[in-house]
Design a protein around this motif. Sequence first.
Motif, PDB file in Angstrom:
ATOM      1  N   GLU A 109      -5.461   5.659 -13.097  1.00  0.00           N
ATOM      2  CA  GLU A 109      -5.316   6.018 -11.681  1.00  0.00           C
ATOM      3  C   GLU A 109      -5.822   7.437 -11.410  1.00  0.00           C
ATOM      4  O   GLU A 109      -6.360   7.705 -10.334  1.00  0.00           O
ATOM      5  CB  GLU A 109      -3.854   5.862 -11.251  1.00  0.00           C
ATOM      6  CG  GLU A 109      -3.401   4.405 -11.267  1.00  0.00           C
ATOM      7  CD  GLU A 109      -2.026   4.179 -10.681  1.00  0.00           C
ATOM      8  OE1 GLU A 109      -1.380   5.166 -10.232  1.00  0.00           O
ATOM      9  OE2 GLU A 109      -1.574   3.010 -10.660  1.00  0.00           O
ATOM     10  N   LEU A 138      -7.076  10.168   0.993  1.00  0.00           N
ATOM     11  CA  LEU A 138      -5.935   9.454   0.402  1.00  0.00           C
ATOM     12  C   LEU A 138      -5.407   8.402   1.379  1.00  0.00           C
ATOM     13  O   LEU A 138      -5.112   7.262   0.997  1.00  0.00           O
ATOM     14  CB  LEU A 138      -4.827  10.435   0.023  1.00  0.00           C
ATOM     15  CG  LEU A 138      -5.098  11.344  -1.189  1.00  0.00           C
ATOM     16  CD1 LEU A 138      -3.998  12.387  -1.336  1.00  0.00           C
ATOM     17  CD2 LEU A 138      -5.201  10.515  -2.476  1.00  0.00           C
ATOM     18  N   LYS A 139      -5.291   8.789   2.642  1.00  0.00           N
ATOM     19  CA  LYS A 139      -4.783   7.857   3.654  1.00  0.00           C
ATOM     20  C   LYS A 139      -5.733   6.673   3.853  1.00  0.00           C
ATOM     21  O   LYS A 139      -5.291   5.536   4.035  1.00  0.00           O
ATOM     22  CB  LYS A 139      -4.568   8.595   4.980  1.00  0.00           C
ATOM     23  CG  LYS A 139      -3.388   9.556   4.936  1.00  0.00           C
ATOM     24  CD  LYS A 139      -3.218  10.288   6.265  1.00  0.00           C
ATOM     25  CE  LYS A 139      -1.995  11.202   6.227  1.00  0.00           C
ATOM     26  NZ  LYS A 139      -1.815  11.939   7.503  1.00  0.00           N
ATOM     27  N   TYR A 152      -2.975   5.391   0.611  1.00  0.00           N
ATOM     28  CA  TYR A 152      -1.888   6.284   0.213  1.00  0.00           C
ATOM     29  C   TYR A 152      -1.224   6.808   1.484  1.00  0.00           C
ATOM     30  O   TYR A 152      -1.897   7.055   2.483  1.00  0.00           O
ATOM     31  CB  TYR A 152      -2.408   7.459  -0.611  1.00  0.00           C
ATOM     32  CG  TYR A 152      -2.722   7.105  -2.043  1.00  0.00           C
ATOM     33  CD1 TYR A 152      -1.737   7.178  -3.030  1.00  0.00           C
ATOM     34  CD2 TYR A 152      -3.999   6.692  -2.425  1.00  0.00           C
ATOM     35  CE1 TYR A 152      -2.021   6.857  -4.351  1.00  0.00           C
ATOM     36  CE2 TYR A 152      -4.291   6.367  -3.740  1.00  0.00           C
ATOM     37  CZ  TYR A 152      -3.298   6.454  -4.699  1.00  0.00           C
ATOM     38  OH  TYR A 152      -3.572   6.131  -6.006  1.00  0.00           O
ATOM     39  N   ASN A 175       2.471   9.166   3.060  1.00  0.00           N
ATOM     40  CA  ASN A 175       3.765   9.812   2.854  1.00  0.00           C
ATOM     41  C   ASN A 175       4.622   9.598   4.097  1.00  0.00           C
ATOM     42  O   ASN A 175       4.116   9.282   5.164  1.00  0.00           O
ATOM     43  CB  ASN A 175       3.612  11.292   2.513  1.00  0.00           C
ATOM     44  CG  ASN A 175       2.802  12.054   3.538  1.00  0.00           C
ATOM     45  OD1 ASN A 175       2.414  11.514   4.563  1.00  0.00           O
ATOM     46  ND2 ASN A 175       2.531  13.313   3.273  1.00  0.00           N
ATOM     47  N   PHE A 228       2.266  11.529  -1.901  1.00  0.00           N
ATOM     48  CA  PHE A 228       1.651  10.324  -1.356  1.00  0.00           C
ATOM     49  C   PHE A 228       1.833   9.155  -2.331  1.00  0.00           C
ATOM     50  O   PHE A 228       1.622   9.301  -3.537  1.00  0.00           O
ATOM     51  CB  PHE A 228       0.152  10.550  -1.105  1.00  0.00           C
ATOM     52  CG  PHE A 228      -0.131  11.461   0.047  1.00  0.00           C
ATOM     53  CD1 PHE A 228      -0.475  10.937   1.274  1.00  0.00           C
ATOM     54  CD2 PHE A 228      -0.030  12.841  -0.092  1.00  0.00           C
ATOM     55  CE1 PHE A 228      -0.738  11.780   2.357  1.00  0.00           C
ATOM     56  CE2 PHE A 228      -0.280  13.685   0.973  1.00  0.00           C
ATOM     57  CZ  PHE A 228      -0.637  13.152   2.198  1.00  0.00           C
ATOM     58  N   THR A 229       2.206   8.012  -1.795  1.00  0.00           N
ATOM     59  CA  THR A 229       2.389   6.815  -2.621  1.00  0.00           C
ATOM     60  C   THR A 229       1.508   5.683  -2.099  1.00  0.00           C
ATOM     61  O   THR A 229       1.085   5.680  -0.940  1.00  0.00           O
ATOM     62  CB  THR A 229       3.855   6.349  -2.631  1.00  0.00           C
ATOM     63  OG1 THR A 229       4.277   6.087  -1.275  1.00  0.00           O
ATOM     64  CG2 THR A 229       4.755   7.419  -3.240  1.00  0.00           C
ATOM     65  N   ASN A 230       1.242   4.742  -2.984  1.00  0.00           N
ATOM     66  CA  ASN A 230       0.449   3.558  -2.660  1.00  0.00           C
ATOM     67  C   ASN A 230       1.172   2.364  -3.269  1.00  0.00           C
ATOM     68  O   ASN A 230       1.466   2.355  -4.462  1.00  0.00           O
ATOM     69  CB  ASN A 230      -0.961   3.707  -3.251  1.00  0.00           C
ATOM     70  CG  ASN A 230      -1.884   2.575  -2.870  1.00  0.00           C
ATOM     71  OD1 ASN A 230      -1.463   1.427  -2.709  1.00  0.00           O
ATOM     72  ND2 ASN A 230      -3.172   2.880  -2.754  1.00  0.00           N
ATOM     73  N   LYS A 266      -0.190   1.023  -6.415  1.00  0.00           N
ATOM     74  CA  LYS A 266      -0.380   1.949  -7.532  1.00  0.00           C
ATOM     75  C   LYS A 266       0.973   2.354  -8.113  1.00  0.00           C
ATOM     76  O   LYS A 266       1.981   2.404  -7.407  1.00  0.00           O
ATOM     77  CB  LYS A 266      -1.137   3.204  -7.088  1.00  0.00           C
ATOM     78  CG  LYS A 266      -2.502   2.916  -6.455  1.00  0.00           C
ATOM     79  CD  LYS A 266      -3.474   2.310  -7.456  1.00  0.00           C
ATOM     80  CE  LYS A 266      -4.829   2.036  -6.814  1.00  0.00           C
ATOM     81  NZ  LYS A 266      -5.778   1.406  -7.765  1.00  0.00           N
ATOM     82  N   ALA A 270       2.618   8.328  -7.877  1.00  0.00           N
ATOM     83  CA  ALA A 270       2.492   9.090  -6.636  1.00  0.00           C
ATOM     84  C   ALA A 270       1.516  10.248  -6.871  1.00  0.00           C
ATOM     85  O   ALA A 270       1.308  10.682  -7.998  1.00  0.00           O
ATOM     86  CB  ALA A 270       3.852   9.623  -6.210  1.00  0.00           C
TER      87      ALA A 270
END
Length: 275
Positions: A45, A101-102, A106, A108, A123-125, A128, A131
């Motif tokens: 990742e 990221l967005k 991803y 937040n 940030f999380t997905n 994935k 974070a």
Amino acid sequence: HLMIPTLFVLFEKYNVLNKIPQKLKVYLGEIYKLNEERNKVIIEESNEISNLFNDNDIKFQFIKGVLNLRFNMYEKIGERMIGDIDLIIEKTKMNNAIDLLKKNNYSNKYEYKCWNTKHPPRFTNKKKLMAIEPHSRIFNKKEIYFEENKLYELEEIQYNQILSITILNYQINDFGYLKASISYRTIHDVLIILKKSENIDLILKNKFIKKFFLLTNALKITDVSLKTSMNDKIYLLRFLLKRKVYIFYIIDELICKMIIEIPKKTFQFIEFIIN
């Protein structure tokens, strides 16, 4: 608990595994295997993030545990537990990085409006494991302890720089310096890097790094040559008293907690009211 995979590797290296109870041996082995698989995913990742930012001309560098893992600092891939993927991003490109990221799923939960932290909420997905924490600066304090811009060009291992980041992260961000405390996970990382570092005299001029080695020297973990001042001797005395006198430890920790939490809670309250 963060040291369990490390303990397994060290026990295996020094032939200790056969001298401990079988159930404990199996337990440590299972935790290590889980962490090994997790770290393999972290590498995958982090490679994806690296490709994403490189393709969009965003200067960045992985830091802390992920940096060590990617530079193959550990004997075994599952040796170190890592919480998330930390990276420092060129300040002028931070908004671009967050937008990227967005766009790649991803997100937040919120963004700070007035609280000036070293990184936004992570940030999380959903697809994935890890974070992402994109930092605009590495340390809580705003002072610059070395030229962070040099990190973006760090293609080859600069051991003293990695050593500095490792120690300063614990001393400043985790309040090790304030508490006059130690972290065995940080010490393990430092011992690994020290074996490959040549001359650390220059970084010892930093008071946070000097105090770190002052304590590890006292515990006979390291043997770094230091010139000690009266301030150093008082700091060391405080450290030893905290380890030997329980009431002193409680009072000292309470004072430290107040120093840490009062400003933090104040900023959190202001952020809550405004945001």
